[in-house]
Design an enzyme around this catalytic site. Structure first.
Site, PDB file in Angstrom:
ATOM      1  N   GLU A  61       0.858  -1.186   0.000  1.00  7.60           N
ATOM      2  CA  GLU A  61       0.000   0.000   0.000  1.00  7.60           C
ATOM      3  C   GLU A  61       0.896   1.239   0.000  1.00  7.60           C
ATOM      4  O   GLU A  61       1.998   1.224   0.558  1.00  7.60           O
ATOM      5  CB  GLU A  61      -0.849  -0.038   1.272  1.00  7.60           C
ATOM      6  CG  GLU A  61      -1.692   1.184   1.559  1.00  7.60           C
ATOM      7  CD  GLU A  61      -2.349   1.110   2.936  1.00  7.60           C
ATOM      8  OE1 GLU A  61      -3.428   1.679   3.096  1.00  7.60           O
ATOM      9  OE2 GLU A  61      -1.765   0.471   3.854  1.00  7.60           O
ATOM     10  N   LYS A 131      -9.648   0.401  -1.908  1.00  8.49           N
ATOM     11  CA  LYS A 131      -9.766  -0.106  -0.539  1.00  8.49           C
ATOM     12  C   LYS A 131     -11.172   0.094   0.012  1.00  8.49           C
ATOM     13  O   LYS A 131     -11.706   1.210   0.003  1.00  8.49           O
ATOM     14  CB  LYS A 131      -8.739   0.609   0.342  1.00  8.49           C
ATOM     15  CG  LYS A 131      -8.671   0.121   1.783  1.00  8.49           C
ATOM     16  CD  LYS A 131      -7.608   0.915   2.524  1.00  8.49           C
ATOM     17  CE  LYS A 131      -7.430   0.444   3.950  1.00  8.49           C
ATOM     18  NZ  LYS A 131      -6.409   1.259   4.660  1.00  8.49           N
ATOM     19  N   CYS A 167      -4.395  -3.473   3.508  1.00 12.16           N
ATOM     20  CA  CYS A 167      -4.150  -3.140   4.911  1.00 12.16           C
ATOM     21  C   CYS A 167      -5.314  -3.482   5.846  1.00 12.16           C
ATOM     22  O   CYS A 167      -5.524  -4.643   6.169  1.00 12.16           O
ATOM     23  CB  CYS A 167      -3.763  -1.665   5.015  1.00 12.16           C
ATOM     24  SG  CYS A 167      -2.775  -1.281   6.489  1.00 12.16           S
TER      25      CYS A 167
END
Length: 298
Positions: A61, A131, A167
């Site tokens: 990321e 995301k 993440c």
């Protein structure tokens, strides 16, 4: 900030049998604030991964630019020059590249995006994933500057389904089981993990747990640990290292320390089918009534 010499000096770890179906790599880099310099890191590590025989290299990321600085000025669309650079690297290195970048959201915020560039069609737009779960936790509020995505994404690399996550997504098992349901046999999680007591242990534990939840390989690519290089003023998550590859049975196949390095591992997709037959959590899954939904109060 790090320059491309980190790639040349990076340690390389190779694990697993040489006759496995596909060799993959996790590039644990230390992104700075200059997208051009970070793109050079992508070039250097992709070349190393290809030379090691990998078909896929996964970057963290925020590969484009680290957290802790304004992101809107560096955000570009997936057909912009930075993403074009990743596409060229994939073509030149003959490897599929997954890397984190930031794209404009249209509401003044950005989206936290992964692009996946294959080696065969440099002129075509890459697949991308935005995301879904934003990091509003541990005193950091990602949603102030980042807009959420909504759609799970699975790509195909050498005939293998690869799910894409970022993440904080790793804390949500249902996303991983959904990716497996959509055909993922390997799931990438690209992170810039926040530091703090117990956080590295949580990262490792969560990667192993999501592999077991989805009965899939997991390649967890994180930013290296910057130490005190960036200070502690913003509280932004800038990495702890500890990238790893996990088998469908939760075994750590290969792992990194805190410093920039390339982790290379072989995966055997037959093990995915065997695990799913032996521990049938995906086929035994049952829907149940959800009376209400837990929400943060504040």
């Amino acid at each position: 900030m790090p320059d491309s010499s980190h790639a040349a000096e990076a340690a390389r770890i190779v694990a697993g049998p040489k006759l496995a179906l596909m060799r993959i790599a996790s590039a644990q880099i230390l992104s700075g604030t200059d997208p051009a310099a970070n793109l050079q890191l992508v070039r250097d590590y992709s070349r190393q991964a290809a030379e090691a025989g990998a078909k896929l290299v996964v970057f963290p990321e925020a590969t484009m630019c680290r957290f802790g600085v304004p992101l809107s000025p560096v955000a570009e669309p997936v057909d912009g020059p930075w993403a074009d650079g990743v596409r060229r690297i994939a073509t030149e290195s003959h490897i599929t590249v997954v890397a984190g970048m930031f794209t404009p959201a249209g509401d003044g915020r950005v989206k936290n995006t992964l692009i996946a560039a294959g080696p065969d069609h440099p002129d075509q737009l890459t697949a991308h994933y935005d995301k879904i779960h934003l990091y509003d936790a541990f005193g950091f509020t990602e949603s102030r500057t980042v807009a959420p995505g909504h759609e799970p994404v699975v790509i195909t690399v050498d005939g293998i389904g690869v799910g894409l996550t970022i993440c904080y997504d790793i804390r949500f098992p249902q996303l991983y089981t959904e990716l497996a349901r959509r055909g993922a046999q390997l799931i990438a999680v690209c992170a810039s993990w926040g530091s703090g007591p117990g956080k590295l242990d949580q990262w490792t534990l969560l990667a192993r747990a999501r592999a077991l939840d989805s009965m899939s390989y997991v390649v967890a690519a994180g930013q290296a640990d910057p130490g005190d290089a960036y200070g502690s003023g913003s509280g932004a998550p800038t990495g702890v290292g500890g990238s790893l590859v996990v088998s469908p049975l939760g075994e750590v196949v290969a792992s990194a320390g805190p410093q920039p390095q390339l982790v290379v591992a072989d995966i055997d997709v037959d093990r995915v089918a065997e695990a799913r037959k032996s521990i049938a959590v995906l086929s035994n899954r049952s829907d149940f009534a959800q009376v209400d939904r837990a929400e943060s109060v504040g």
